[in-house]
Design a protein around this motif. Structure first.
Motif, PDB file in Angstrom:
ATOM      1  N   TYR A 422       8.492   9.688  -2.464  1.00 54.76           N
ATOM      2  CA  TYR A 422       8.352  11.136  -2.568  1.00 54.76           C
ATOM      3  C   TYR A 422       6.919  11.541  -2.215  1.00 54.76           C
ATOM      4  O   TYR A 422       5.961  11.079  -2.820  1.00 54.76           O
ATOM      5  N   SER A 423       6.777  12.385  -1.206  1.00 55.64           N
ATOM      6  CA  SER A 423       5.486  12.904  -0.770  1.00 55.64           C
ATOM      7  C   SER A 423       4.501  11.794  -0.380  1.00 55.64           C
ATOM      8  O   SER A 423       3.294  11.930  -0.570  1.00 55.64           O
ATOM      9  N   ARG A 424       5.019  10.683   0.140  1.00 59.92           N
ATOM     10  CA  ARG A 424       4.168   9.556   0.541  1.00 59.92           C
ATOM     11  C   ARG A 424       4.486   9.147   1.973  1.00 59.92           C
ATOM     12  O   ARG A 424       5.627   9.269   2.420  1.00 59.92           O
ATOM     13  N   GLN A 425       3.481   8.635   2.620  1.00 60.68           N
ATOM     14  CA  GLN A 425       3.625   8.146   3.982  1.00 60.68           C
ATOM     15  C   GLN A 425       3.979   6.652   3.954  1.00 60.68           C
ATOM     16  O   GLN A 425       3.798   5.977   2.944  1.00 60.68           O
ATOM     17  N   PRO A 426       4.473   6.112   5.062  1.00 63.53           N
ATOM     18  CA  PRO A 426       4.739   4.663   5.115  1.00 63.53           C
ATOM     19  C   PRO A 426       3.490   3.868   4.733  1.00 63.53           C
ATOM     20  O   PRO A 426       2.381   4.183   5.147  1.00 63.53           O
ATOM     21  N   GLY A 427       3.709   2.846   3.917  1.00 62.58           N
ATOM     22  CA  GLY A 427       2.606   2.029   3.441  1.00 62.58           C
ATOM     23  C   GLY A 427       1.983   2.528   2.152  1.00 62.58           C
ATOM     24  O   GLY A 427       1.178   1.827   1.531  1.00 62.58           O
ATOM     25  N   GLN A 428       2.379   3.742   1.733  1.00 61.60           N
ATOM     26  CA  GLN A 428       1.824   4.322   0.505  1.00 61.60           C
ATOM     27  C   GLN A 428       2.775   4.193  -0.673  1.00 61.60           C
ATOM     28  O   GLN A 428       2.512   4.761  -1.731  1.00 61.60           O
ATOM     29  N   TRP A 429       3.881   3.474  -0.491  1.00 58.14           N
ATOM     30  CA  TRP A 429       4.830   3.321  -1.584  1.00 58.14           C
ATOM     31  C   TRP A 429       5.400   1.909  -1.579  1.00 58.14           C
ATOM     32  O   TRP A 429       5.300   1.181  -0.600  1.00 58.14           O
ATOM     33  N   VAL A 430       5.990   1.539  -2.719  1.00 57.09           N
ATOM     34  CA  VAL A 430       6.517   0.187  -2.902  1.00 57.09           C
ATOM     35  C   VAL A 430       8.043   0.265  -2.977  1.00 57.09           C
ATOM     36  O   VAL A 430       8.587   0.922  -3.873  1.00 57.09           O
ATOM     37  N   PRO A 431       8.772  -0.373  -2.066  1.00 60.22           N
ATOM     38  CA  PRO A 431      10.242  -0.332  -2.120  1.00 60.22           C
ATOM     39  C   PRO A 431      10.777  -0.980  -3.403  1.00 60.22           C
ATOM     40  O   PRO A 431      10.097  -1.786  -4.053  1.00 60.22           O
ATOM     41  N   ASN A 432      12.004  -0.632  -3.748  1.00 59.50           N
ATOM     42  CA  ASN A 432      12.634  -1.251  -4.917  1.00 59.50           C
ATOM     43  C   ASN A 432      13.089  -2.666  -4.570  1.00 59.50           C
ATOM     44  O   ASN A 432      12.898  -3.156  -3.450  1.00 59.50           O
ATOM     45  N   GLN A 433      13.708  -3.332  -5.529  1.00 60.27           N
ATOM     46  CA  GLN A 433      14.069  -4.735  -5.354  1.00 60.27           C
ATOM     47  C   GLN A 433      15.063  -4.959  -4.227  1.00 60.27           C
ATOM     48  O   GLN A 433      15.208  -6.069  -3.708  1.00 60.27           O
ATOM     49  N   HIS A 434      15.746  -3.865  -3.816  1.00 62.18           N
ATOM     50  CA  HIS A 434      16.713  -3.978  -2.726  1.00 62.18           C
ATOM     51  C   HIS A 434      16.128  -3.498  -1.399  1.00 62.18           C
ATOM     52  O   HIS A 434      16.838  -3.439  -0.399  1.00 62.18           O
ATOM     53  N   GLY A 435      14.852  -3.111  -1.430  1.00 58.93           N
ATOM     54  CA  GLY A 435      14.203  -2.641  -0.221  1.00 58.93           C
ATOM     55  C   GLY A 435      14.351  -1.155   0.031  1.00 58.93           C
ATOM     56  O   GLY A 435      13.906  -0.658   1.063  1.00 58.93           O
ATOM     57  N   GLY A 436      14.968  -0.442  -0.908  1.00 59.87           N
ATOM     58  CA  GLY A 436      15.209   0.986  -0.723  1.00 59.87           C
ATOM     59  C   GLY A 436      14.136   1.852  -1.355  1.00 59.87           C
ATOM     60  O   GLY A 436      13.191   1.366  -1.983  1.00 59.87           O
TER      61      GLY A 436
END
Length: 733
Positions: A422-436
């Protein structure tokens, strides 16, 4: 020659750590201890030169020796069995008495530890924070705070000169909770927690996360709340609401910011009691069913409007004490009004006295800023996967519903909780355990809040401010939905306001903005929100958004309101918009109530009152707000005239027809297919002179005759006023 130290006596290093406030286990040193059959006591009483131990009823147990000039005493006492003891201290200035808090046992028990450890404790607001009580025969206050990574936690306050050496707390190592019972500390006492982090560093003083009362900003201390039970008189209301299915009830919500609805003549805030005397009867007289309060949980910064709270368990001191807030809710219930609290579990501010780095570590928030920092609001994001954090928030929801009899919680910023990106660019967030990008922990938290809310408090409800197309927001948790009762329909608001801002000559090309919402109108249980978000940050008021000159702006807004009240979904209107506030809303002053001296503004207020009356009186307009069988298009494609018409219906209720015309051209003898032949009453005509309109219309009655070339049961030739909405009620023979 130095006096030989007895085996039970504290060594100099231990004494030094106690008097300097560095000991991490003060209960192992201070208080009562046994050596064989002999009892001995240790105490740290600053300023004392002599110390005598007594039973609580005044029987002397012996004197203690001062081992350190800072006030550390110990000695053998003639005690028959463990019990709280009293010290009579003295120095050259006189004497005083102290009941030793270190002679009391723990208040929390093993079952608390078990349920806290499991994350399933649902009465944390009775256990954590500060609670005035009688314990082991003595009145005082029990303090409990979660700080698992602290070396030492002390409660400091007006009762101990804000001295962290005086009352370091007992650590319950299995849960990371620190607690202490302090005799004679009474309601009204100010306090904070002094914490030494795991590196031995002294942290900024912290307010109590579970405090049920707080000081008035800019002060930031917590306050021991008065535990006297409130004398509620809303029993009939509370009993009646248990059986309500709000999806099929009228729900017209008046959204209010208490600090700016109205002010005192001197510019100060109205108190909770004054709001009970003024706001409650106003909202009831206007026909609203609920008052929704923008956050009144304690917050330090007025321009945050309460959306950056530091005291989730404390009604803000701006308007009075907690009992005053209870009186406000009680008055609302006795007037037949529900009260909804805007609740903020998504994030919290980083003020140093708040939750951020509470024990020197990322305790309530994620340590990784990609998960724990909100770039839009410069706030910290709760670690929903941590059971203690989830329990803190779940208990908070239940606390407001139980303690203050609230009817519902509107949960703020749900979308920011659901999406990791939410409101983040690629690389600024951590995917969940399933990659989503779904925040699995936040989803589980929201499901738990909703399940517990509906399970523990029948008759209450939750509302999600969720701005995306997340599926199943209002589906039950057992069906893998989030479990909310209602969802704000942001799409309706965006589409229809965009349409109303267009010049009527161009509206024919944007007809879909009014019809598109019916494609998904029953996919969730929707509330239609014209909220504070639409009248701030340069957006202007609803009146100034409307197209045209001043007369047309009022006509457009009247037509739009009746369109919305006739449209499926519950209603929400922000304060001031009911009378056409011209200025954009600001929290710094009151609404412009003087505008009601003008007929156009008073006419708009009358319309909202009448719309609420009609909406409540006619089941066809509310009993199937959330179900497709309650709606049927009559005219959906008259783009050329910018006219729409539809039927609202409910079992065993007379049908209602809504027709809206959104050009300034009056239409004479407009042929309208009708669901039944006979007499139809014009319950609402937004162009009526009573509302400061041009008074075009059908003299209050329309007669539909049998037959229609499009296969409808009947037809009526009607006058469609310019920029107006009609609501017609069938009157059976």
């Amino acid at each position: 020659m130095a006096k030989k130290q007895s085996g039970w006596q504290a060594d100099p290093q231990t004494i030094s750590r106690i008097v300097s406030g560095q000991h991490d286990d003060p209960f192992s040193v201070l208080g009562l201890h046994q050596s064989g059959k002999q009892w001995f006591a240790r105490a740290y009483i600053p300023y004392a030169e002599t110390l005598e131990a007594l039973t609580l009823d005044g029987k002397s147990l012996g004197s203690l020796e001062r081992r350190d000039d800072a006030g550390f005493f110990e000695g053998e006492i003639a005690l028959p069995s463990r019990q709280p003891i009293l010290y009579r201290a003295s120095n050259s200035g006189g004497g005083w008495e102290v009941v030793d808090p270190y002679t009391f046992g723990p208040v929390l028990g093993p079952m608390d530890d078990y349920y806290i450890g499991e994350g399933s404790h649902l009465r944390l607001f009775d256990k954590m924070g500060a609670h005035f009580m009688t314990f082991e025969g003595v009145e005082g206050t029990h303090f409990a705070v979660w700080a698992p990574n602290a070396q030492r936690v002390s409660v400091i306050g007006s009762f101990n000169e804000w001295d962290g050496r005086r009352h370091p707390m007992r650590r319950r190592s299995e849960t990371g909770i620190w607690e202490i019972f302090l005799p004679y500390v009474k309601p009204g006492a100010q306090y904070k927690y002094e914490i030494i982090g795991k590196a031995g560093n002294l942290l900024p003083l912290k307010a109590d996360p579970y405090a049920q009362q707080a000081e008035m900003r800019p002060k930031t201390a917590s306050i021991v709340a008065d535990p006297t039970p409130f004398d509620w008189t809303d029993q009939a209301y509370m009993e009646a609401r248990k059986s309500r299915d709000y999806r099929r009830e009228p729900m017209s919500v008046y959204e209010v910011h208490l600090g700016s609805w109205r002010r005192r003549p001197d510019g100060g805030f109205l108190s909770y009691d004054q709001l009970a005397e003024q706001l409650v009867p106003y909202a009831a007289d206007m026909g609203f069913t609920h008052i929704e309060l923008m956050p009144i949980t304690e917050h330090p910064y007025d321009p945050s409007w309460g959306y950056q709270p530091t005291g989730l368990y404390a009604p803000t001191a701006r308007f009075g004490d907690p009992a005053g807030f209870a009186r406000f809710v009680n008055a609302a219930h006795n007037a037949g009004l529900g009260v909804i609290l805007d609740w903020v579990p998504a994030h919290f501010p980083t003020d140093e006295h708040g939750l951020a780095k509470f024990d020197g570590t990322a305790l309530y928030e994620h340590a990784d800023p990609r998960q724990g920092y909100h770039p839009d609001w410069n706030t910290a994001i709760y670690n929903f996967g941590r059971k203690e954090v989830s329990s803190f928030l779940v208990n908070n929801a239940l606390y407001w519903l139980e303690k203050f009899h609230l009817d519902g919680l509107r949960v703020d910023a749900v979308a920011s909780m659901l999406y990791l990106d939410y409101s983040r660019q690629p690389g600024q967030w951590v995917p969940n355990q399933h990659g989503g990008n779904e925040n699995i922990e936040a989803i589980a938290f929201l499901q738990r809040v909703n399940a517990e809310t509906y399970g523990q408090h029948p008759g209450t409800f939750t509302v999600a401010e969720e701005s995306t197309s997340w599926p199943g927001v209002t589906a039950p948790t057992y069906a893998k939905g989030l479990g909310f009762g209602f969802k704000w329909n942001m799409g309706f608001m965006n589409d229809t306001l965009r349409y109303m801002q267009r010049d009527p000559i161009h509206r024919r090309y944007h007809h879909h903005d009014l019809t598109f919402g019916l494609l998904y109108a029953f996919s969730e249980n929707f509330t239609l929100p014209l909220s504070h978000d639409e009248v701030v940050h340069g957006k202007g008021s609803l009146l100034t958004k409307m197209a045209g000159d001043d007369w047309q702006k009022f006509a457009n807004l009247r037509a739009y309101y009746a369109f919305m009240w006739g449209y499926p979904g519950k209603k929400l209107l922000f304060m001031g918009q009911e009378f056409g506030q011209r200025e954009e809303w600001s929290e710094v002053g009151a609404l412009d109530w003087w505008l009601l001296d003008a007929p156009s503004h008073e006419g708009l207020r009358r319309l909202i009152s009448d719309l609420n009356t009609v909406y409540r009186e006619l089941p066809a307009l509310h009993a199937r707000d959330c179900e497709p069988e309650g709606f049927e298009w009559i005219i959906a494609s008259d783009q050329a005239n910018s006219i729409l018409a539809w039927m609202r219906k409910a079992p065993d209720a007379s049908p209602v027809v809504v027709i809206t015309s959104l050009t300034p051209v009056p239409r004479e003898k407009y042929r309208l297919p009708m669901p039944a032949a006979g007499r139809w009453i014009e319950r609402i005509n937004t162009d009526a002179g009573w509302y400061a309109g041009s008074n075009a219309g059908n003299q209050g009655v329309i007669t539909a005759t049998p037959g229609n070339e499009y296969g409808y049961p009947a037809t009526a030739e009607i006058v469609v006023p310019p920029l107006a909405t009609l609501i017609l009620q069938f009157e059976p023979d």
